[in-house]
Design an enzyme around this catalytic site. Sequence first.
Site, mmCIF file in Angstrom:
data_model
loop_
_atom_site.group_PDB
_atom_site.id
_atom_site.type_symbol
_atom_site.label_atom_id
_atom_site.label_comp_id
_atom_site.label_asym_id
_atom_site.label_seq_id
_atom_site.Cartn_x
_atom_site.Cartn_y
_atom_site.Cartn_z
ATOM 1 N N ALA A 19 0.840 -1.209 0.000
ATOM 2 C CA ALA A 19 0.000 0.000 0.000
ATOM 3 C C ALA A 19 0.873 1.257 0.000
ATOM 4 C CB ALA A 19 -0.925 -0.017 1.219
ATOM 5 N N ARG A 105 12.807 3.513 14.959
ATOM 6 C CA ARG A 105 12.329 4.876 15.261
ATOM 7 C C ARG A 105 12.815 5.414 16.597
ATOM 8 N NH1 ARG A 105 6.209 3.615 13.718
ATOM 9 N NH2 ARG A 105 6.387 3.684 11.448
ATOM 10 N N CYS A 134 2.358 6.708 11.162
ATOM 11 C CA CYS A 134 1.465 7.528 10.329
ATOM 12 C C CYS A 134 0.511 8.394 11.167
ATOM 13 C CB CYS A 134 0.696 6.655 9.350
ATOM 14 S SG CYS A 134 -0.108 5.231 10.095
ATOM 15 N N SER A 164 -6.276 1.566 5.271
ATOM 16 C CA SER A 164 -5.020 1.686 4.514
ATOM 17 C C SER A 164 -3.805 1.721 5.431
ATOM 18 C CB SER A 164 -5.050 2.933 3.634
ATOM 19 O OG SER A 164 -5.373 4.066 4.410
ATOM 20 N N LYS A 219 3.390 4.280 20.690
ATOM 21 C CA LYS A 219 4.259 4.826 19.627
ATOM 22 C C LYS A 219 3.960 6.300 19.398
ATOM 23 C CE LYS A 219 4.401 0.732 16.702
ATOM 24 N NZ LYS A 219 3.841 0.151 15.469
ATOM 25 N N HIS A 248 -6.443 8.882 7.730
ATOM 26 C CA HIS A 248 -6.739 8.880 9.165
ATOM 27 C C HIS A 248 -7.290 10.247 9.596
ATOM 28 C CE1 HIS A 248 -4.676 5.176 9.385
ATOM 29 N NE2 HIS A 248 -3.566 5.528 10.016
ATOM 30 N N GLN A 323 -2.667 9.032 5.199
ATOM 31 C CA GLN A 323 -1.497 8.469 5.882
ATOM 32 C C GLN A 323 -0.647 7.615 4.950
ATOM 33 O OE1 GLN A 323 -4.214 6.673 5.836
ATOM 34 N NE2 GLN A 323 -3.051 4.811 5.479
HETATM 35 N N1 LIG Z 1 0.058 1.724 5.531
HETATM 36 C C1 LIG Z 1 0.469 2.814 6.124
HETATM 37 O O1 LIG Z 1 -0.232 3.825 6.186
HETATM 38 C C2 LIG Z 1 1.814 2.897 6.742
HETATM 39 C C3 LIG Z 1 2.215 4.107 7.252
HETATM 40 C C4 LIG Z 1 3.469 4.234 7.821
HETATM 41 C C5 LIG Z 1 4.278 3.117 7.869
HETATM 42 N N2 LIG Z 1 3.869 1.931 7.368
HETATM 43 C C6 LIG Z 1 4.778 0.807 7.432
HETATM 44 O O2 LIG Z 1 5.181 0.465 6.109
HETATM 45 C C7 LIG Z 1 5.373 -0.948 6.018
HETATM 46 C C8 LIG Z 1 4.528 -1.514 4.886
HETATM 47 O O3 LIG Z 1 3.191 -1.164 5.090
HETATM 48 P P1 LIG Z 1 2.063 -1.351 3.987
HETATM 49 O O4 LIG Z 1 0.857 -0.789 4.596
HETATM 50 O O5 LIG Z 1 2.520 -0.870 2.650
HETATM 51 O O6 LIG Z 1 1.942 -2.988 3.943
HETATM 52 P P2 LIG Z 1 1.473 -3.930 2.769
HETATM 53 O O7 LIG Z 1 0.472 -3.291 1.895
HETATM 54 O O8 LIG Z 1 1.114 -5.204 3.450
HETATM 55 O O9 LIG Z 1 2.811 -4.151 1.906
HETATM 56 C C9 LIG Z 1 3.909 -4.855 2.413
HETATM 57 C C10 LIG Z 1 5.027 -4.836 1.388
HETATM 58 O O10 LIG Z 1 6.166 -5.479 1.956
HETATM 59 C C11 LIG Z 1 6.595 -6.528 1.093
HETATM 60 N N3 LIG Z 1 7.184 -7.605 1.873
HETATM 61 C C12 LIG Z 1 6.611 -8.330 2.850
HETATM 62 N N4 LIG Z 1 7.496 -9.254 3.322
HETATM 63 C C13 LIG Z 1 8.646 -9.072 2.620
HETATM 64 C C14 LIG Z 1 9.914 -9.703 2.635
HETATM 65 N N5 LIG Z 1 10.195 -10.719 3.467
HETATM 66 N N6 LIG Z 1 10.855 -9.272 1.775
HETATM 67 C C15 LIG Z 1 10.602 -8.265 0.916
HETATM 68 N N7 LIG Z 1 9.411 -7.620 0.858
HETATM 69 C C16 LIG Z 1 8.453 -8.040 1.703
HETATM 70 C C17 LIG Z 1 5.337 -6.967 0.394
HETATM 71 O O11 LIG Z 1 5.678 -7.681 -0.781
HETATM 72 P P3 LIG Z 1 4.658 -8.744 -1.431
HETATM 73 O O12 LIG Z 1 3.628 -7.940 -2.178
HETATM 74 O O13 LIG Z 1 5.545 -9.514 -2.346
HETATM 75 O O14 LIG Z 1 4.082 -9.546 -0.324
HETATM 76 C C18 LIG Z 1 4.711 -5.607 0.106
HETATM 77 O O15 LIG Z 1 5.353 -4.983 -0.987
HETATM 78 C C19 LIG Z 1 5.060 -1.496 7.393
HETATM 79 O O16 LIG Z 1 6.277 -1.565 8.109
HETATM 80 C C20 LIG Z 1 4.173 -0.461 7.998
HETATM 81 O O17 LIG Z 1 4.234 -0.454 9.408
HETATM 82 C C21 LIG Z 1 2.655 1.791 6.790
#
Ligand SMILES: NC(=O)c1ccc[n+]([C@@H]2O[C@H](COP(=O)([O-])OP(=O)(O)OC[C@H]3O[C@@H](n4cnc5c(N)ncnc54)[C@H](OP(=O)(O)O)[C@@H]3O)[C@@H](O)[C@H]2O)c1
Length: 341
Positions: A19, A105, A134, A164, A219, A248, A323
């Site tokens: 995402a 962090r 976020c 999201s 956090k 959010h 976010q």
């Molecule tokens: N969503 C938010 O608003 C937000 C905000 C701030 C921070 N974050 C942080 O950003 C990170 C990702 O969040 P997201 O919401 O984008 O999650 P997500 O939609 O579940 O995406 C996760 C991503 O990580 C990849 N991934 C998972 N395991 C992996 C591995 N072993 N090696 C390489 N790539 C791997 C996945 O690849 P595949 O598609 O191949 O599984 C996908 O590209 C998290 O740490 C989260 O805490 C998220």
Amino acid sequence: MSAKKLSNPVVAIVGATGAVGVEFLGCLEKRRFPLAELRLFASARSAGKTLEFRGKKLPVRELKEDSFAGVDIALFSAGSSTSKRFAPLAVAAGAVVVDNSSAFRMDAGVPLVIPEINAEAIASHKGIIANPNCSAIIAITPLWPIHRRNPIRRLILSTYQAASGAGAAAMEELRESTRAYLEGRKFTPKVMPHPYAFNVFSHNTKIDPATGYNEEETKVANETRKIFGERDLAIAATCVRVPVLRAHCVAANFECERPITPAEVREILARAPGVRIVDDVERNYFPMPVEASGQDEILVGRIRRDSSDPSGRSIAIFSAGDQLLKGAALNAVQIAERLLA
Ligand SMILES: NC(=O)c1ccc[n+]([C@@H]2O[C@H](COP(=O)([O-])OP(=O)(O)OC[C@H]3O[C@@H](n4cnc5c(N)ncnc54)[C@H](OP(=O)(O)O)[C@@H]3O)[C@@H](O)[C@H]2O)c1
């Protein structure tokens, strides 16, 4: 390493299919980030997929230990365990890592940065720069310019967090469970611990039995103190999930050192970077996730006196922010821009 400025860097995105990951591509493209090459990585599940960037299809590769040779900037967004394992390898290969996970962090040697607040902290990095939580970014970006003018001494935050924020799979679960609910079908949640459609529940992170606060609430409080450089700032947060697809919201009540009026807050926020006032009292028109979605700015409104404090030192506001953008990809790309020559 901290003084090194980069020109025309090779950039890698780790978690490119997620995402946040896809928003990285959008932000780099929209902001015309000057780069020599963009390399995309995700898990083995995504190897062979392609994503479009600047009109070209780029291959997604499986992240491996040797993926960082020749990479100058690595934007990580693939969860904490992936960051813990691979970010040190990226740094050892010579890259600067901007990490979206919570892995580093609160490490003393890692700057935790919202460029509108503490961009100067970037200069002290030793290879890793952390992107804040976020909810913390959406909540405190508008508060900083107020804090600088009239220090905030006590802060109460209540979040209304979208699907999201929990990634692409949570967004899909909200869509699917809503369809099932409307069609009268049974739906068993797989990503969230509770039914998501037409429901509200406490944030899906562990509660610390000693404090009663969940990890998200902890956090938000700790990261705010670190970013503001205020170790003793009194903060209490309540974080909940609402069945909103994207963006959010946060209700903030804060008490300043000296009396402050809603008019003063409005005047400060009108000039604040990264913030837009949406506060039309006559039309009852205030920040909403549907309008914050896809926007770089955090929308702020409901600017009013906190009537629980007769001293005149407390204000209440309500914000909405995307976010996936300001809360994640955009903030990280803004940090990366500061690394450029
Ligand atoms: N969503 C938010 O608003 C937000 C905000 C701030 C921070 N974050 C942080 O950003 C990170 C990702 O969040 P997201 O919401 O984008 O999650 P997500 O939609 O579940 O995406 C996760 C991503 O990580 C990849 N991934 C998972 N395991 C992996 C591995 N072993 N090696 C390489 N790539 C791997 C996945 O690849 P595949 O598609 O191949 O599984 C996908 O590209 C998290 O740490 C989260 O805490 C998220």
